[in-house]
Design an enzyme around this catalytic site. Structure first.
Site, PDB file in Angstrom:
ATOM      1  CE1 TYR A  24      -4.104  -1.860   0.221  1.00 50.69           C
ATOM      2  CE2 TYR A  24      -2.736  -3.345   1.521  1.00 50.69           C
ATOM      3  CZ  TYR A  24      -3.888  -3.097   0.799  1.00 50.69           C
ATOM      4  OH  TYR A  24      -4.816  -4.092   0.658  1.00 50.69           O
ATOM      5  CE1 TYR A 152      -7.138  -6.731   3.247  1.00 50.22           C
ATOM      6  CE2 TYR A 152      -6.220  -8.534   4.536  1.00 50.22           C
ATOM      7  CZ  TYR A 152      -6.151  -7.682   3.457  1.00 50.22           C
ATOM      8  OH  TYR A 152      -5.101  -7.784   2.575  1.00 50.22           O
ATOM      9  CG  ASP A 253      -9.922 -15.112   6.552  1.00 51.86           C
ATOM     10  OD1 ASP A 253      -8.900 -15.578   7.086  1.00 51.86           O
ATOM     11  OD2 ASP A 253      -9.896 -14.159   5.742  1.00 51.86           O
ATOM     12  CE  LYS A 282      -1.904 -11.468   8.024  1.00 56.00           C
ATOM     13  NZ  LYS A 282      -3.228 -11.140   7.513  1.00 56.00           N
TER      14      LYS A 282
END
Ligand SMILES: *Cc1c(COP(=O)(O)O)cnc(C)c1O
Length: 435
Positions: A24, A152, A253, A282
């Site tokens: 980003y 997200y 998720d 992760k």
């Protein structure tokens, strides 16, 4: 003469600023970058010799800290055998072992494991599994997803399409992203203030749209990069019941929440529910390598394979990379041998106590803690040219976003290090109010 290689050798940081995209980031107006030379335990060592206490665990991943001898050894041992082989037509013990660990750790109905190379891809695979399942059952029109706002799920197109429609990337990609259904995010924090009305919108959408909905997808208990929000287990329990009632699949998720971060090994355990499809990533490799996985039930796996084309249509080049699987196995074994639950609880108490002074600041909207996650929500967005450097000056590494200053440190952080981390958060947040 002036090759890029010469430029990078002259001044690699200037070269990086001019040529290398960061997450980003702007290529024309880059934010300050801090060069890391090495990392060990909970410390990042910058090129100029400064040591920072890491409050981010490299975005939820480095739960055991950096440069861990056990994880290093697992990688080195695997490296001596093979770094990688294709997974089509070939298989290897590290992948089978990792699948076994995941099946043992996750809710019992989840029995089949698909390895992916990143969290976003694991979400793409979950969506594809749900759609392919209904296709195989003779319901090709059941290809929509229902999700809650403030979520997200990643940056690829399928994942983006179920991220929060306001905070996410929908406006820019309107017309390109598939249209899915959103309901408001749950507001209840504790089961004690559970309100039946929370579910009204989802109940209505499922009732009217069940014939075209393949699955509900959500992050259980903690919504991460969509706003660092926490919600009560009862909501999750009720969503599971609604999905059962309407015969809709539930995708959890757990890419951020998995492997103990919320105080349970997986956040679904807070509600004692099992999803039909589960995504992990992760912390899966303890922050060493990129690897993710999508698990599903016997029913979904058999359903997908019961009709044309008879196979699941996915297969990344680096699927089940043996190095990543080997370090993931070591990371899980290390976690299981450690008093992780006590450590996460202690971090939670340290965050509560350490961040408490922020509760009285007028520019702070809320301070909240769940497991080993501490969040300070401000009333205004933070200044990203100013705030990260303030943390670095105080010897800690944190990366706020929007109006959120938050920490989820490695589980091995000591009480003193945690106190230093929260002290820096309190000081910098207080200073932000004075500007
Ligand atoms: C980070 C994250 C993803 C995406 O994972 P990547 O590895 O960055 O692609 C998806 N879902 C959740 C909940 C995440 O926190």
């Amino acid at each position: 003469m002036n090759s890029a290689l010469q430029a990078v050798e002259q001044d690699w940081r200037a070269f990086d600023r001019a040529h290398v995209w960061h997450p980003y980031s702007s290529m024309t107006a880059p934010l300050p970058m801090f060069p890391v030379q090495s990392a060990r335990g909970v410390h990042l060592r910058l090129e100029d010799g400064r040591e920072l206490i890491d409050g981010m665990a490299s975005w939820w991943a480095a739960i055991h800290g950096y440069n861990h001898p056990r994880l290093n050894r697992a990688l080195q041992e695997q490296l001596g055998k093979m770094a990688h082989v294709m997974f089509g037509g070939l298989t290897h013990r590290p992948a089978a072992r990792l699948a076994a660990h995941l099946i043992d750790l996750t809710p019992p109905p989840l029995q089949h494991v698909f390895f992916a190379d990143s969290g976003s891809v694991a979400v793409e695979i979950a969506i594809k599994m749900a759609i392919q399942y209904w296709y195989a059952q003779g319901y090709p029109e059941r290809n929509r997803l229902l999700t809650i706002r403030s979520g997200y799920h990643g940056d690829t197109f399928g994942a983006m399409s179920v991220c929060d429609p306001v905070g996410g990337m929908h406006a820019l990609f309107t017309g390109v992203l598939p249209k899915h259904s959103f309901v408001h995010a749950p507001q209840c924090r504790d089961d004690s203030d559970w309100q039946e009305a929370e579910l009204a919108e989802m109940r209505q959408q499922l009732r009217s749209g069940a014939h075209q909905i393949a699955a509900v997808i959500l992050e259980p208990i903690v919504q991460g990069a969509g706003g660092m929000r926490f919600y009560c287990p009862e909501y999750l329990r009720q969503v599971r019941m609604l999905c059962d009632e309407h015969d809709i699949l539930l995708i959890a998720d757990e890419i951020a929440t998995g492997f103990g971060r919320t105080g349970q090994m997986f956040a679904c355990e807070h509600a004692d529910i099992a999803p039909d499809i589960l995504c992990v990533g992760k912390a899966l490799t303890g922050g060493y390598m990129t690897l993710a996985a999508t698990l599903t039930t016997g029913r979904v796996a058999a359903g997908i394979c019961s009709a044309d084309p008879g196979v699941f249509l996915h297969g990344p080049t680096f699927m089940a990379n043996p190095l990543a699987c080997a370090v993931a196995n070591a990371s899980i074994e290390l976690l299981l041998e450690s008093p992780w639950q006590a450590r996460v609880a202690a971090i939670g108490r340290g965050l509560e106590a350490g961040l408490a002074p922020c509760r009285d600041l007028p520019h702070v909207r809320e301070v909240r803690v769940c497991g080993a996650i501490g969040v300070i929500e401000l009333r205004q967005p933070v200044d990203m040219r100013w705030m990260p450097a303030q943390f670095v000056d105080r010897g800690v590494w944190l990366r706020p976003f929007r109006n959120l200053v938050y920490a989820m440190p490695p589980y091995v952080i000591s009480a003193d290090e945690l106190a230093a981390l929260t002290q820096a958060m309190v000081e910098v947040v207080a200073a932000a109010g004075q500007r």
